[in-house]
Scaffold this motif. Structure first.
Motif, PDB file in Angstrom:
ATOM      1  N   ASP A  40     -15.288   1.155  -0.056  1.00  0.00           N
ATOM      2  CA  ASP A  40     -16.701   1.519  -0.199  1.00  0.00           C
ATOM      3  C   ASP A  40     -17.254   2.171   1.065  1.00  0.00           C
ATOM      4  OD1 ASP A  40     -16.729  -0.726   1.389  1.00  0.00           O
ATOM      5  OD2 ASP A  40     -18.230  -1.812   0.219  1.00  0.00           O
ATOM      6  N   LYS A  41     -16.489   2.135   2.164  1.00  0.00           N
ATOM      7  CA  LYS A  41     -16.874   2.812   3.402  1.00  0.00           C
ATOM      8  C   LYS A  41     -16.166   4.152   3.561  1.00  0.00           C
ATOM      9  CE  LYS A  41     -19.379  -0.718   4.726  1.00  0.00           C
ATOM     10  NZ  LYS A  41     -20.855  -0.649   4.700  1.00  0.00           N
ATOM     11  N   GLY A  42     -15.355   4.526   2.566  1.00  0.00           N
ATOM     12  CA  GLY A  42     -14.685   5.817   2.607  1.00  0.00           C
ATOM     13  C   GLY A  42     -13.350   5.831   3.321  1.00  0.00           C
ATOM     14  N   ALA A  43     -12.820   4.680   3.685  1.00  0.00           N
ATOM     15  CA  ALA A  43     -11.507   4.607   4.322  1.00  0.00           C
ATOM     16  C   ALA A  43     -10.416   4.619   3.263  1.00  0.00           C
ATOM     17  CB  ALA A  43     -11.397   3.351   5.172  1.00  0.00           C
ATOM     18  N   HIS A  44      -9.249   5.138   3.634  1.00  0.00           N
ATOM     19  CA  HIS A  44      -8.119   5.219   2.698  1.00  0.00           C
ATOM     20  C   HIS A  44      -7.123   4.088   2.967  1.00  0.00           C
ATOM     21  CE1 HIS A  44      -9.787   9.256   2.272  1.00  0.00           C
ATOM     22  NE2 HIS A  44      -9.102   9.373   1.154  1.00  0.00           N
ATOM     23  N   ILE A  45      -6.697   3.445   1.878  1.00  0.00           N
ATOM     24  CA  ILE A  45      -5.709   2.363   1.962  1.00  0.00           C
ATOM     25  C   ILE A  45      -4.494   2.757   1.161  1.00  0.00           C
ATOM     26  CG2 ILE A  45      -5.197  -0.054   1.453  1.00  0.00           C
ATOM     27  CD1 ILE A  45      -8.182  -0.639   1.635  1.00  0.00           C
ATOM     28  N   ILE A  46      -3.314   2.570   1.755  1.00  0.00           N
ATOM     29  CA  ILE A  46      -2.068   2.742   1.024  1.00  0.00           C
ATOM     30  C   ILE A  46      -1.429   1.369   0.851  1.00  0.00           C
ATOM     31  CG2 ILE A  46      -0.735   3.218   3.143  1.00  0.00           C
ATOM     32  CD1 ILE A  46       1.007   5.122   1.423  1.00  0.00           C
ATOM     33  N   GLY A  47      -1.009   1.099  -0.385  1.00  0.00           N
ATOM     34  CA  GLY A  47      -0.330  -0.164  -0.653  1.00  0.00           C
ATOM     35  C   GLY A  47      -1.111  -1.101  -1.552  1.00  0.00           C
ATOM     36  N   ASN A  48      -0.604  -2.304  -1.664  1.00  0.00           N
ATOM     37  CA  ASN A  48      -1.139  -3.352  -2.523  1.00  0.00           C
ATOM     38  C   ASN A  48      -2.521  -3.783  -2.029  1.00  0.00           C
ATOM     39  OD1 ASN A  48      -1.659  -5.624  -4.039  1.00  0.00           O
ATOM     40  ND2 ASN A  48       0.098  -6.794  -3.302  1.00  0.00           N
ATOM     41  N   PRO A  49      -3.578  -3.550  -2.794  1.00  0.00           N
ATOM     42  CA  PRO A  49      -4.919  -3.945  -2.350  1.00  0.00           C
ATOM     43  C   PRO A  49      -5.043  -5.452  -2.145  1.00  0.00           C
ATOM     44  CG  PRO A  49      -5.045  -2.429  -4.211  1.00  0.00           C
ATOM     45  CD  PRO A  49      -3.613  -2.863  -4.099  1.00  0.00           C
ATOM     46  N   SER A  50      -4.161  -6.227  -2.780  1.00  0.00           N
ATOM     47  CA  SER A  50      -4.190  -7.687  -2.640  1.00  0.00           C
ATOM     48  C   SER A  50      -3.067  -8.205  -1.748  1.00  0.00           C
ATOM     49  CB  SER A  50      -4.088  -8.336  -4.031  1.00  0.00           C
ATOM     50  OG  SER A  50      -5.159  -7.917  -4.857  1.00  0.00           O
ATOM     51  N   ALA A  51      -2.529  -7.349  -0.926  1.00  0.00           N
ATOM     52  CA  ALA A  51      -1.426  -7.748  -0.033  1.00  0.00           C
ATOM     53  C   ALA A  51      -1.861  -8.897   0.871  1.00  0.00           C
ATOM     54  CB  ALA A  51      -0.990  -6.557   0.816  1.00  0.00           C
ATOM     55  N   PRO A  52      -0.949  -9.807   1.193  1.00  0.00           N
ATOM     56  CA  PRO A  52      -1.302 -10.934   2.066  1.00  0.00           C
ATOM     57  C   PRO A  52      -1.612 -10.523   3.500  1.00  0.00           C
ATOM     58  CG  PRO A  52       1.061 -10.898   1.618  1.00  0.00           C
ATOM     59  CD  PRO A  52       0.437  -9.897   0.700  1.00  0.00           C
ATOM     60  N   ASN A  53      -1.170  -9.336   3.884  1.00  0.00           N
ATOM     61  CA  ASN A  53      -1.454  -8.812   5.209  1.00  0.00           C
ATOM     62  C   ASN A  53      -2.203  -7.493   5.081  1.00  0.00           C
ATOM     63  OD1 ASN A  53       0.093 -10.629   7.188  1.00  0.00           O
ATOM     64  ND2 ASN A  53       1.619 -10.172   5.611  1.00  0.00           N
ATOM     65  N   THR A  84       6.810  -2.828  -0.241  1.00  0.00           N
ATOM     66  CA  THR A  84       7.179  -4.111  -0.849  1.00  0.00           C
ATOM     67  C   THR A  84       5.984  -4.963  -1.222  1.00  0.00           C
ATOM     68  OG1 THR A  84       7.364  -5.105   1.346  1.00  0.00           O
ATOM     69  CG2 THR A  84       9.368  -4.163   0.401  1.00  0.00           C
ATOM     70  N   GLY A  85       4.777  -4.498  -0.895  1.00  0.00           N
ATOM     71  CA  GLY A  85       3.581  -5.250  -1.242  1.00  0.00           C
ATOM     72  C   GLY A  85       3.203  -6.330  -0.248  1.00  0.00           C
ATOM     73  N   LYS A  86       3.935  -6.421   0.852  1.00  0.00           N
ATOM     74  CA  LYS A  86       3.659  -7.466   1.838  1.00  0.00           C
ATOM     75  C   LYS A  86       2.459  -7.130   2.726  1.00  0.00           C
ATOM     76  CE  LYS A  86       8.574  -8.658   2.140  1.00  0.00           C
ATOM     77  NZ  LYS A  86       9.780  -8.634   3.016  1.00  0.00           N
ATOM     78  N   ALA A  87       2.158  -5.840   2.834  1.00  0.00           N
ATOM     79  CA  ALA A  87       1.041  -5.414   3.670  1.00  0.00           C
ATOM     80  C   ALA A  87       0.430  -4.141   3.103  1.00  0.00           C
ATOM     81  CB  ALA A  87       1.496  -5.179   5.114  1.00  0.00           C
ATOM     82  N   SER A  88      -0.842  -3.965   3.369  1.00  0.00           N
ATOM     83  CA  SER A  88      -1.515  -2.692   3.084  1.00  0.00           C
ATOM     84  C   SER A  88      -1.901  -2.067   4.416  1.00  0.00           C
ATOM     85  CB  SER A  88      -2.755  -2.912   2.215  1.00  0.00           C
ATOM     86  OG  SER A  88      -3.696  -3.743   2.886  1.00  0.00           O
ATOM     87  N   LEU A  89      -2.079  -0.761   4.414  1.00  0.00           N
ATOM     88  CA  LEU A  89      -2.463  -0.042   5.625  1.00  0.00           C
ATOM     89  C   LEU A  89      -3.716   0.773   5.347  1.00  0.00           C
ATOM     90  CD1 LEU A  89      -1.941   0.906   8.540  1.00  0.00           C
ATOM     91  CD2 LEU A  89      -0.475   2.700   7.585  1.00  0.00           C
ATOM     92  N   GLU A  90      -4.771   0.473   6.071  1.00  0.00           N
ATOM     93  CA  GLU A  90      -6.041   1.177   5.927  1.00  0.00           C
ATOM     94  C   GLU A  90      -6.276   2.064   7.140  1.00  0.00           C
ATOM     95  OE1 GLU A  90     -10.843   0.164   5.751  1.00  0.00           O
ATOM     96  OE2 GLU A  90      -9.372  -1.361   5.134  1.00  0.00           O
ATOM     97  N   ILE A  91      -6.634   3.318   6.886  1.00  0.00           N
ATOM     98  CA  ILE A  91      -6.883   4.283   7.957  1.00  0.00           C
ATOM     99  C   ILE A  91      -8.380   4.500   8.124  1.00  0.00           C
ATOM    100  CG2 ILE A  91      -6.532   6.649   8.747  1.00  0.00           C
ATOM    101  CD1 ILE A  91      -3.983   4.931   8.742  1.00  0.00           C
ATOM    102  N   ARG A  92      -8.842   4.312   9.373  1.00  0.00           N
ATOM    103  CA  ARG A  92     -10.243   4.577   9.705  1.00  0.00           C
ATOM    104  C   ARG A  92     -10.304   5.553  10.873  1.00  0.00           C
ATOM    105  NH1 ARG A  92     -12.841  -1.568   9.630  1.00  0.00           N
ATOM    106  NH2 ARG A  92     -12.052  -2.173   7.545  1.00  0.00           N
ATOM    107  N   ASN A  93     -11.341   6.346  10.898  1.00  0.00           N
ATOM    108  CA  ASN A  93     -11.506   7.354  11.945  1.00  0.00           C
ATOM    109  C   ASN A  93     -12.159   6.781  13.195  1.00  0.00           C
ATOM    110  OD1 ASN A  93     -12.197   9.150   9.157  1.00  0.00           O
ATOM    111  ND2 ASN A  93     -10.688   9.983  10.579  1.00  0.00           N
TER     112      ASN A  93
END
Length: 228
Positions: A40-53, A84-93
């Motif tokens: 909702d802040k416009g950042a991009h996430i790659i991976g499982n949105p419910s990842a434990p990490n 593998t779904g263990k982590a997601s990565l979110e990119i912010r500027n």
């Protein structure tokens, strides 16, 4: 990197609010690397949105350390933990200068499906376009001083050779210049920089793991030691 351009960037950081631009995640097929979510802040996430990490990276497109992480460390992290779904990565500027703003706007061009590919390409070609900043004209610099941000970024795009670089990503000059004139995207990027600074980000890349600011993260091994 033309220090005289950095001061006017402060003008951009006044009275900017975040925009809602959320997107629901799709089920992963053949690994989570095909799942891209926009917060909702416009950042991009790659991976499982419910990842434990949940890993958040604040980066700058003019930062050589960010380029090194993107090209040498991020692929391994994505393969081992994101796919593998263990982590997601979110990119912010985290903007460092007005040139950075131009690249950040172009990274978003083409929608969420192209974002991570655009980012990788900008980092892979960083030395090429960043080495041409001496070609930025006085007229283009005047656009920034006059707060004509779209005019400034369009000039930078033309004068430092970003046009052929983005065309390699399938983004035409017409499309690119439309992206550079996107006032909503501009607000999103500036708001991320502002909120990052408020959260204690004072350099790039800076990582948060599960909401906690991390120091001295330079490699996959450094990140791995912080995961659950």
């Amino acid at each position: 990197m033309m220090p005289h351009l950095m001061k006017p960037l402060a003008i951009l950081l006044i009275s900017i609010g975040a925009l809602a631009a959320s997107s629901m995640a799709a089920p992963a097929k053949g690994g989570w690397l095909s799942t891209i979510t926009v917060t909702d802040k416009g950042a991009h996430i790659i991976g499982n949105p419910s990842a434990p990490n949940k890993v958040v990276e604040y980066l700058s497109y003019t930062c050589s350390h960010c380029a090194n992480f993107e090209l040498k460390e991020s692929p391994l992290f994505k393969a081992q933990f994101v796919a593998t779904g263990k982590a997601s990565l979110e990119i912010r500027n985290m903007l460092l200068n007005p040139i950075d703003l131009t690249a950040a706007m172009l990274a978003r061009c083409g929608g969420k499906a192209k974002f991570f590919g655009n980012q990788k390409h900008l980092f892979a070609t960083q030395s090429t376009w960043l080495g041409q900043t001496k070609n930025i004209s006085e007229n283009t610099q005047t656009q920034l001083k006059n707060q004509n941000f779209a005019g400034f970024m369009t000039g930078v795009y033309d004068e430092i050779g970003l046009a052929p670089i983005m065309q390699q990503r399938g983004i035409t000059p017409v499309q690119a210049k439309k992206c550079l004139a996107d006032k909503d995207a501009l607000k999103v990027i500036l708001a991320m920089t502002e909120s990052g600074a408020a959260a204690g980000v004072n350099g790039t890349p800076t990582f948060f793991v599960n909401g906690e600011l991390q120091d001295h993260i330079h490699s996959v091994d450094d990140l791995k030691s912080k995961l659950k």
